[in-house]
Design a protein around this motif. Structure first.
Motif, PDB file in Angstrom:
ATOM      1  N   GLU A 114       7.495   5.328 -12.352  1.00  0.00           N
ATOM      2  CA  GLU A 114       6.043   5.335 -12.530  1.00  0.00           C
ATOM      3  C   GLU A 114       5.343   5.429 -11.171  1.00  0.00           C
ATOM      4  OE1 GLU A 114       2.559   2.724 -14.738  1.00  0.00           O
ATOM      5  OE2 GLU A 114       4.047   1.698 -13.536  1.00  0.00           O
ATOM      6  N   LEU A 115       5.816   4.621 -10.222  1.00  0.00           N
ATOM      7  CA  LEU A 115       5.194   4.617  -8.899  1.00  0.00           C
ATOM      8  C   LEU A 115       5.322   5.981  -8.230  1.00  0.00           C
ATOM      9  CD1 LEU A 115       6.184   1.112  -7.466  1.00  0.00           C
ATOM     10  CD2 LEU A 115       3.968   1.858  -8.356  1.00  0.00           C
ATOM     11  N   ALA A 116       6.500   6.590  -8.350  1.00  0.00           N
ATOM     12  CA  ALA A 116       6.716   7.903  -7.739  1.00  0.00           C
ATOM     13  C   ALA A 116       5.734   8.905  -8.293  1.00  0.00           C
ATOM     14  CB  ALA A 116       8.149   8.366  -7.971  1.00  0.00           C
ATOM     15  N   GLU A 117       5.559   8.844  -9.610  1.00  0.00           N
ATOM     16  CA  GLU A 117       4.667   9.819 -10.219  1.00  0.00           C
ATOM     17  C   GLU A 117       3.217   9.564  -9.819  1.00  0.00           C
ATOM     18  OE1 GLU A 117       5.954  10.592 -14.139  1.00  0.00           O
ATOM     19  OE2 GLU A 117       4.113  11.670 -14.652  1.00  0.00           O
ATOM     20  N   LEU A 118       2.832   8.291  -9.778  1.00  0.00           N
ATOM     21  CA  LEU A 118       1.469   7.954  -9.355  1.00  0.00           C
ATOM     22  C   LEU A 118       1.208   8.431  -7.937  1.00  0.00           C
ATOM     23  CD1 LEU A 118       1.151   4.308 -10.717  1.00  0.00           C
ATOM     24  CD2 LEU A 118      -0.275   6.263 -11.392  1.00  0.00           C
ATOM     25  N   MET A 119       2.212   8.251  -7.104  1.00  0.00           N
ATOM     26  CA  MET A 119       2.055   8.543  -5.683  1.00  0.00           C
ATOM     27  C   MET A 119       1.922  10.043  -5.446  1.00  0.00           C
ATOM     28  SD  MET A 119       4.440   7.012  -2.754  1.00  0.00           S
ATOM     29  CE  MET A 119       5.812   8.087  -2.496  1.00  0.00           C
ATOM     30  N   VAL A 120       2.764  10.816  -6.092  1.00  0.00           N
ATOM     31  CA  VAL A 120       2.806  12.254  -5.844  1.00  0.00           C
ATOM     32  C   VAL A 120       1.827  12.995  -6.749  1.00  0.00           C
ATOM     33  CG1 VAL A 120       4.339  14.249  -5.653  1.00  0.00           C
ATOM     34  CG2 VAL A 120       5.216  11.971  -5.235  1.00  0.00           C
ATOM     35  N   GLY A 121       1.563  12.421  -7.903  1.00  0.00           N
ATOM     36  CA  GLY A 121       0.628  13.073  -8.805  1.00  0.00           C
ATOM     37  C   GLY A 121       1.313  13.980  -9.811  1.00  0.00           C
ATOM     38  N   ARG A 122       2.621  14.075  -9.690  1.00  0.00           N
ATOM     39  CA  ARG A 122       3.421  14.846 -10.640  1.00  0.00           C
ATOM     40  C   ARG A 122       4.813  14.264 -10.604  1.00  0.00           C
ATOM     41  NH1 ARG A 122       5.954  17.749  -6.516  1.00  0.00           N
ATOM     42  NH2 ARG A 122       4.515  17.763  -4.774  1.00  0.00           N
ATOM     43  N   SER A 179       4.041   1.434   2.904  1.00  0.00           N
ATOM     44  CA  SER A 179       5.337   2.092   2.825  1.00  0.00           C
ATOM     45  C   SER A 179       5.250   3.280   1.892  1.00  0.00           C
ATOM     46  CB  SER A 179       6.385   1.105   2.316  1.00  0.00           C
ATOM     47  OG  SER A 179       7.636   1.727   2.278  1.00  0.00           O
ATOM     48  N   HIS A 180       6.234   4.177   2.010  1.00  0.00           N
ATOM     49  CA  HIS A 180       6.386   5.144   0.941  1.00  0.00           C
ATOM     50  C   HIS A 180       7.781   5.047   0.338  1.00  0.00           C
ATOM     51  CE1 HIS A 180       7.357   7.583   4.634  1.00  0.00           C
ATOM     52  NE2 HIS A 180       8.487   7.575   3.959  1.00  0.00           N
ATOM     53  N   LYS A 181       8.491   3.963   0.696  1.00  0.00           N
ATOM     54  CA  LYS A 181       9.821   3.762   0.121  1.00  0.00           C
ATOM     55  C   LYS A 181       9.693   2.851  -1.091  1.00  0.00           C
ATOM     56  CE  LYS A 181      12.409   4.312   4.406  1.00  0.00           C
ATOM     57  NZ  LYS A 181      13.216   3.577   5.386  1.00  0.00           N
ATOM     58  N   LEU A 182       9.996   3.405  -2.248  1.00  0.00           N
ATOM     59  CA  LEU A 182       9.721   2.702  -3.498  1.00  0.00           C
ATOM     60  C   LEU A 182      10.570   1.449  -3.659  1.00  0.00           C
ATOM     61  CD1 LEU A 182       9.486   5.908  -5.630  1.00  0.00           C
ATOM     62  CD2 LEU A 182       7.613   4.467  -4.861  1.00  0.00           C
ATOM     63  N   ASP A 183      11.839   1.535  -3.291  1.00  0.00           N
ATOM     64  CA  ASP A 183      12.725   0.385  -3.491  1.00  0.00           C
ATOM     65  C   ASP A 183      12.212  -0.842  -2.751  1.00  0.00           C
ATOM     66  OD1 ASP A 183      14.629   1.583  -5.152  1.00  0.00           O
ATOM     67  OD2 ASP A 183      15.485   2.634  -3.424  1.00  0.00           O
ATOM     68  N   GLU A 184      11.788  -0.607  -1.508  1.00  0.00           N
ATOM     69  CA  GLU A 184      11.265  -1.712  -0.699  1.00  0.00           C
ATOM     70  C   GLU A 184      10.022  -2.313  -1.295  1.00  0.00           C
ATOM     71  OE1 GLU A 184      12.167   0.363   3.485  1.00  0.00           O
ATOM     72  OE2 GLU A 184      10.101  -0.227   3.059  1.00  0.00           O
ATOM     73  N   VAL A 185       9.139  -1.420  -1.706  1.00  0.00           N
ATOM     74  CA  VAL A 185       7.860  -1.868  -2.251  1.00  0.00           C
ATOM     75  C   VAL A 185       8.107  -2.759  -3.464  1.00  0.00           C
ATOM     76  CG1 VAL A 185       5.893  -1.018  -3.565  1.00  0.00           C
ATOM     77  CG2 VAL A 185       6.470   0.017  -1.375  1.00  0.00           C
ATOM     78  N   LEU A 197       0.878  -1.159   0.000  1.00  0.00           N
ATOM     79  CA  LEU A 197       0.000   0.000   0.000  1.00  0.00           C
ATOM     80  C   LEU A 197       0.914   1.208   0.000  1.00  0.00           C
ATOM     81  CD1 LEU A 197      -3.056   0.026   0.076  1.00  0.00           C
ATOM     82  CD2 LEU A 197      -2.961   0.233   2.544  1.00  0.00           C
ATOM     83  N   LEU A 198       0.932   1.895  -1.140  1.00  0.00           N
ATOM     84  CA  LEU A 198       1.906   2.966  -1.329  1.00  0.00           C
ATOM     85  C   LEU A 198       1.168   4.293  -1.344  1.00  0.00           C
ATOM     86  CD1 LEU A 198       4.942   3.463  -2.115  1.00  0.00           C
ATOM     87  CD2 LEU A 198       4.193   3.395  -4.471  1.00  0.00           C
ATOM     88  N   GLY A 199       1.756   5.290  -0.734  1.00  0.00           N
ATOM     89  CA  GLY A 199       1.124   6.599  -0.759  1.00  0.00           C
ATOM     90  C   GLY A 199       1.859   7.559   0.129  1.00  0.00           C
ATOM     91  N   GLU A 200       1.681   8.855  -0.135  1.00  0.00           N
ATOM     92  CA  GLU A 200       2.322   9.867   0.690  1.00  0.00           C
ATOM     93  C   GLU A 200       1.629   9.928   2.037  1.00  0.00           C
ATOM     94  OE1 GLU A 200       4.384  13.118  -1.731  1.00  0.00           O
ATOM     95  OE2 GLU A 200       2.266  13.491  -1.894  1.00  0.00           O
ATOM     96  N   ASN A 201       2.220  10.695   2.950  1.00  0.00           N
ATOM     97  CA  ASN A 201       1.541  10.905   4.227  1.00  0.00           C
ATOM     98  C   ASN A 201       0.230  11.626   3.978  1.00  0.00           C
ATOM     99  OD1 ASN A 201       3.140   9.938   6.480  1.00  0.00           O
ATOM    100  ND2 ASN A 201       4.694  11.239   5.587  1.00  0.00           N
ATOM    101  N   GLY A 202      -0.795  11.181   4.657  1.00  0.00           N
ATOM    102  CA  GLY A 202      -2.089  11.818   4.479  1.00  0.00           C
ATOM    103  C   GLY A 202      -2.848  11.289   3.275  1.00  0.00           C
ATOM    104  N   ALA A 203      -2.308  10.267   2.611  1.00  0.00           N
ATOM    105  CA  ALA A 203      -3.000   9.711   1.453  1.00  0.00           C
ATOM    106  C   ALA A 203      -4.151   8.812   1.889  1.00  0.00           C
ATOM    107  CB  ALA A 203      -2.031   8.944   0.565  1.00  0.00           C
ATOM    108  N   GLY A 204      -4.136   8.387   3.143  1.00  0.00           N
ATOM    109  CA  GLY A 204      -5.236   7.568   3.647  1.00  0.00           C
ATOM    110  C   GLY A 204      -4.863   6.133   3.937  1.00  0.00           C
ATOM    111  N   LYS A 205      -3.555   5.819   3.893  1.00  0.00           N
ATOM    112  CA  LYS A 205      -3.128   4.440   4.145  1.00  0.00           C
ATOM    113  C   LYS A 205      -3.450   4.022   5.574  1.00  0.00           C
ATOM    114  CE  LYS A 205       1.216   5.248   3.657  1.00  0.00           C
ATOM    115  NZ  LYS A 205       1.783   6.547   3.361  1.00  0.00           N
TER     116      LYS A 205
END
Lengths: 513, 315
Positions: A234-242, A200-206, A38-46
Motif C-alpha cells: 500500500e505504501l509503495a503504491e501511495l508513494m509512487v502513485g501507481r 526515508s524511502h525505504k519501506l521496510d525501515e519505515v 515521512l515517506l516519499g520519492e525524491n523530489g516529493a518535497g520531504k
C-alpha cells in the motif's frame, strides 16, 4: 488522532521554487514521543519541508508551532532554541575539525576569550553515555566511519537539548549492523521522551521504526496512516502513485570471461588502496561487490574506469591489457556509472546535450575539424532522453536542475549507448548506481543492468545496499580494507555472512583459504 | 668550497644577519597572519598587495601631518579594514569571484595611493621623510639575543607577539571555532545557528587591518619615507606563506623567518660581490621559497570551503 500532546504542528505549509510547487498546503502534527515517518520519492518535497522547519528556507505560506509556541520562519537559531535538531543526509560536519569542535560550535558566545572545552567534553561524554552512543571527542571527523559521523550528528543535536529530532535518510549510508544500532538508539531516544521525524524511502525501515507514516507525493500530503494499519504494497503504491513492478531475475547464459584481474594492487598518495585483487567477470553475469564504504570500492571503480593505474598484477578486458586511460575504456566498450553523480557523473552547469555526448566528444560522430557537431549531438541527446525516459525541461537546460533519478537515467543512457545506439557495452562498472534514488528509479536502473547482462554485457555492481546486491547479482564478493574475498554464488551467501565479512571476519575459513 | 661554507657560517653567526632577518620578516608575519585569518574563514584575499601599499601610504601620511606613530599605525589598520570591508561586500555578500575582487582591490588601492601621493606632493625631487619608530635600545642587556632585539622596533616585537595570540584566538576561542567552521563547512555552521556571512565579513575586515599594518611597518619603521614600489610583491609572498604554513600561525612565523633569512643572506652575498650576476642572488629567496612550498604544500590540509562563496538557502 494521537492521544499524546503535540510536539510540533505544521499548518498549511506551501513553498514554491519558481514554477515548481515543492510543498503544497501541507498540514502535519507530531506527537510527543512519537516516531513519524515521512515517506516519499525524491523530489516529493520531504527535504524542502524539513528545511522550512529548520529555517533553511522560508515558506511562502503556512505556520509552524513547536510545543505550542509559534516558530519564527527562516532562522535556524530559533529552530535550535525551540529544541529542533537535524541529522542531515549529507552530514553537516567539518572533516578537518575534531568531534568536540563540531559539537561545540554555536553553543558559546562568540566574544568569550576562551572555550570551556573541558566542561564541554564532560557534558558531551555524559550525553553520549546516557544515550549509549560511544564517541571519541578529540578524533578528527575526517577519520571517522560513516556510522560514527552519524552518531556525532545525533549527539550534536542532543548536546543542544533537542526534543524533536529530524533524521533525513539516515540509513542510506549504513551497513545492516549499523542500521540496527541506529534503530536501537532511536528506540532509546523515544523512551527518553523525544519526538522523531524519520525521512526515508525505504519501506521496510519505515514500517519497522515508525508509529505513523505520512506519504508525500509531488509536494502534497497524500496519506497519513497508522503504521500498524498499513503494509508495504500500500505504501509503495501511495508513494509512487501507481503499482510498481520490481524487475525479476531470469536465468542467463554465462559467456566467456570478459574482465580479468589477477593480483592487482594500486596505491594512492603512498597508501595501498587495492591489495592483490583476483576477480573474473564473465559476459552475461552480474557480479556484486559488497562492503562498508571506504574499504577500497571507490579505488576499484576508479581502477576499472581508467582513472587510477594499478601498480602490480594483471588487468585485462577480453584478454587484452587495459591502460589507465578513460578514453581507451570508452573506446573498448566499458560503460561507467560513477558513485557520485554530481561530482563525477555530470557537469551540472553544462546543458544536458553536452553532458550526453561528453564521453565521446572526441569521436568523429560528434566532432569534426575541432568543432562540435552540434546537430548530431543534439539529435543523439534527444534520442537518449526519449529512450531512457529522462524527464527534463529541455536538452538545453543545465543538467543540475534534473532530479537525482533523471540525472542517473541520463548517465545510464550515456554509458549504455557507449557503442552507439545499437550495441551493448562489453563491460559495465556501476558504483552505487541507485544511491539516493526512489523505488521507481531503482527498478529502472536494475532493469537496465539486467537487460544489459542478458544482451551479453559483463556487469560489476558495487553497492552498499545488500538488498540491491541480492536482488540482481549472480555472484557476490565482499571487500574489506582493500582486499577482495572470493566471489561466490549469491544463493550461497546469507545476509548475516555478508555482514560478518563486511566487518572483516572471514566466514568459516573453508571457503576462503 | 670550504671557504664559502665558512663565510656562510660566519654570516649566520653574525648579529647584522639576524637583525636584517627579523626586520624583513616583520611585514611578512603581519601580512601572513592577515591572509591566514581570511582564508581560515574561507575567503582568499588577493587584495593584500594593494592593501599594504595603501596602509604604508596612509600611515605615513598621518605621521607626516603631525600624528603620533601609533596613531599612524591605527590609521593604516583602519585603511586596511576599509579595503577589507569592500572585499567582504564583494565576495561574501555579492558572491563575486574572490580572485577577481582581490586583484581589483589590489589595483584600486595601489592606484589610489599613487594618486593621493601625487596630489599631496605635486613637486618633490626627494621623498619627504618622517621620524620613524626608534630601536628598543633598552633590550641590549638581554643575554644572547639582546644585541639583535635592540636593533628592532616595537612593531617587530609586536608582530612576533601576535603569533601566539592569533593561535590562541583561532584554536581556543568560540569566535575562532566559528571562523574555522565558516571556512570548513559553512552550511553546517549555519545549521548550528551561526551567521556565516557576518563571520566571514568580520574575518576579512580584521585580516585586512593586519595587512594595512604590515604595509605601515615599511614606512613607519623599516624606512622613513613612502615610495610607490616599496611593497614590491611582499603581499604575494604572504599568500604563498599561508599555504607553506598549512594555515597555522606558528608555521607562518617559521615561514616568514625562513624567507626573510634567505632574503637577508642574498643581500649579504650581493654585497660580498661574488662572481655571479646580482640578479641571481635576488632570485634566491623566491626559488628557495618555491622549493619549500613544494615540499610543504603537498601535505597541506586546505580549509574545505576556501574560495567557495556561501549562498544561504541554495541547494
Amino acid at each position: 488522532m494521537t492521544q499524546t500532546p503535540s510536539a510540533l504542528r505544521l499548518a498549511r505549509i506551501t513553498k514554491r521554487f519558481g514554477a515548481l510547487t515543492a510543498n503544497d498546503d501541507i498540514s502535519l502534527e507530531l506527537g510527543s514521543g512519537e516516531v513519524l515517518a515521512l515517506l516519499g520519492e525524491n523530489g516529493a518535497g520531504k527535504s524542502t519541508l524539513v528545511s522550512i522547519l529548520f529555517g533553511h528556507y522560508v515558506a511562502d505560506a503556512g505556520s509552524i508551532e513547536v510545543f505550542g509556541q509559534p516558530l519564527p520562519p527562516g532562522d535556524p537559531r530559533a529552530a535550535l532554541a525551540a529544541g529542533i535538531g537535524m541529522v542531515h543526509q549529507h552530514f553537516a560536519l567539518a572533516d578537518n575539525l575534531s568531534v568536540l569542535d563540531n559539537i561545540l560550535l554555536g553553543t558559546e558566545a562568540l566574544w568569550l576569550p576562551f572555550s570551556r572545552r573541558r566542561a564541554a567534553r564532560d557534558r558531551l561524554l555524559a550525553t553520549a553515555r546516557r544515550f549509549g552512543l560511544s564517541v571519541d571527542a578529540e578524533a578528527r571527523v575526517g577519520t571517522l566511519s560513516v556510522g560514527e559521523r552519524q552518531r556525532v550528528e545525533i549527539l550534536k543535536a542532543l548536546y543542544r537539548g533537542a526534543r524533536i529530532l529530524i533524521l533525513d535518510e539516515p540509513t542510506a549510508v549504513l551497513t545492516p549492523q549499523e542500521s540496527e544500532s541506529l534503530f536501537a538508539t532511536l528506540a532509546q531516544l523515544v523512551a527518553e521522551g523525544l519526538s522523531i521525524i524519520f525521512i526515508s524511502h525505504k519501506l521496510d525501515e519505515v514500517l519497522r521504526v515508525s508509529q505513523r507514516v505520512a506519504v508525500l507525493r509531488a509536494g502534497r500530503l497524500i496519506a497519513l496512516r497508522e503504521t500498524r494499519d498499513t503494509h508495504k504494497a500500500e505504501l509503495a503504491e501511495l508513494m509512487v502513485g501507481r503499482s510498481v513492478s520490481l524487475p525479476q531475475r531470469e536465468p542467463r547464459e554465462r559467456g566467456p570471461r570478459v574482465l580479468h584481474l589477477q593480483g592487482v594492487s594500486a596505491t594512492r598518495g603512498g597508501r595501498r588502496v587495492l591489495d592483490a585483487l583476483d576477480l573474473d567477470v564473465h559476459a552475461g553475469e552480474i557480479v556484486g561487490i559488497a562492503g562498508v564504504s571506504g574499504n577500497g570500492q571507490l579505488a576499484l571503480a576508479e581502477l576499472l574506469s581508467g582513472t587510477l593505474a594499478h601498480s602490480a598484477g594483471t588487468l585485462t578486458l577480453d584478454d587484452q591489457a587495459l591502460r589507465a586511460d578513460p578514453r581507451d575504456r570508452v573506446a573498448r566498450g566499458v560503460a561507467r556509472i560513477p558513485e557520485d553523480r554530481h561530482a563525477e557523473g555530470i557537469v551540472g552547469d553544462l546543458p544536458v546535450w553536452e553532458n550526453a555526448i561528453s564521453e565521446r566528444l572526441h569521436t568523429p560522430a560528434f566532432s569534426r575539424w575541432g568543432f562540435v557537431r552540434q546537430r548530431a549531438a543534439r539529435a543523439f541527446a534527444r534520442k537518449l532522453v526519449a529512450r531512457f525516459d529522462v524527464r527534463l525541461p529541455g536538452i538545453d537546460s543545465p543538467t543540475r536542475v534534473l532530479s537525482g533519478g533523471n540525472m542517473q537515467k541520463l548517465i545510464l543512457g550515456r554509458a549504455l549507448c557507449v557503442r552507439g545506439d545499437a550495441g551493448t557495452p562489453r563491460f559495465i562498472i556501476a558504483n552505487q548506481p541507485t544511491w539516493g534514488l526512489d523505488i521507481g528509479a531503482v527498478a529502472y536502473v536494475h532493469r537496465c543492468l539486467l537487460d544489459a547482462a542478458r544482451q551479453g554485457a559483463a556487469v560489476l555492481l558495487i553497492s552498499e545496499d545488500l538488498e540491491e546486491l541480492f536482488a540482481i547479482s549472480d555472484r557476490i564478493a565482499v571487500m574489506f580494507k582493500g582486499r577482495l574475498g572470493p566471489a561466490r554464488d549469491a544463493a550461497a551467501w546469507t545476509l548475516a555472512d555478508v555482514g560478518l565479512a563486511m566487518a572483516g571476519t572471514p566466514h568459516g575459513g573453508q571457503h576462503a583459504a | 668550497m670550504m671557504d664559502f661554507l665558512s663565510s656562510l657560517g660566519d654570516m649566520i653567526a653574525s648579529v647584522p644577519f639576524w637583525v636584517a632577518t627579523l626586520r624583513i620578516a616583520t611585514p611578512l608575519i603581519l601580512g601572513t597572519l592577515g591572509v591566514l585569518i581570511c582564508e581560515r574563514a574561507g575567503v582568499l584575499n588577493l587584495g593584500i598587495e594593494g592593501i599594504m601599499v595603501a596602509g604604508a601610504f596612509t600611515g605615513w601620511l598621518a605621521v607626516y601631518h603631525g600624528a603620533g606613530l601609533w596613531t599612524g599605525l591605527a590609521v593604516a589598520a583602519l585603511t586596511g579594514a576599509l579595503c577589507g570591508a569592500l572585499h567582504a561586500l564583494l565576495t561574501v555578500w555579492l558572491t563575486v569571484s574572490q580572485h577577481v575582487a582581490g586583484l581589483g582591490i589590489t589595483m584600486l588601492a595601489t592606484s589610489l595611493a599613487s594618486f593621493a601621493y601625487r596630489v599631496s606632493f605635486p613637486q618633490v625631487s626627494t621623498p619627504p621623510t618622517i621620524q620613524p619608530f626608534a630601536p628598543l635600545a633598552a633590550l641590549q642587556g638581554i643575554p644572547l639575543i639582546g644585541p639583535v632585539l635592540a636593533e628592532q622596533t616595537a612593531l617587530t616585537l609586536g608582530a612576533i607577539a601576535l603569533v601566539p595570540l592569533a593561535a590562541w584566538f583561532i584554536y581556543r576561542t568560540p569566535a575562532g571555532l566559528a571562523l574555522r567552521m565558516a571556512g570548513e563547512n559553512p552550511a553546517a555552521a549555519e545549521g548550528q545557528g551561526l551567521d556565516v556571512l557576518r563571520v566571514r565579513g568580520a574575518a576579512i575586515v580584521g585580516g585586512s587591518a593586519l595587512m594595512g599594518m604590515a604595509g605601515a611597518f615599511l614606512t613607519l619603521s623599516a624606512f622613513n619615507a613612502f615610495f610607490m614600489n616599496m611593497v614590491n610583491g611582499r603581499g604575494w609572498i604572504c599568500v604563498a606563506l599561508v599555504v607553506f604554513a598549512s594555515w597555522r600561525p606558528g608555521k607562518a612565523l617559521l615561514g616568514a623567518l625562513l624567507f626573510a633569512a634567505f632574503d637577508a643572506a642574498q643581500l649579504r652575498l650581493q654585497q660580498d660581490g661574488g662572481a655571479l650576476p646580482y640578479q641571481l642572488y635576488l632570485m634566491l629567496p623566491y626559488v628557495l621559497s618555491i622549493l619549500a612550498l613544494i615540499v610543504m604544500a603537498r601535505r597541506a590540509a586546505y580549509p574545505q570551503a576556501l574560495m567557495k562563496p556561501y549562498r544561504k538557502g541554495e541547494r
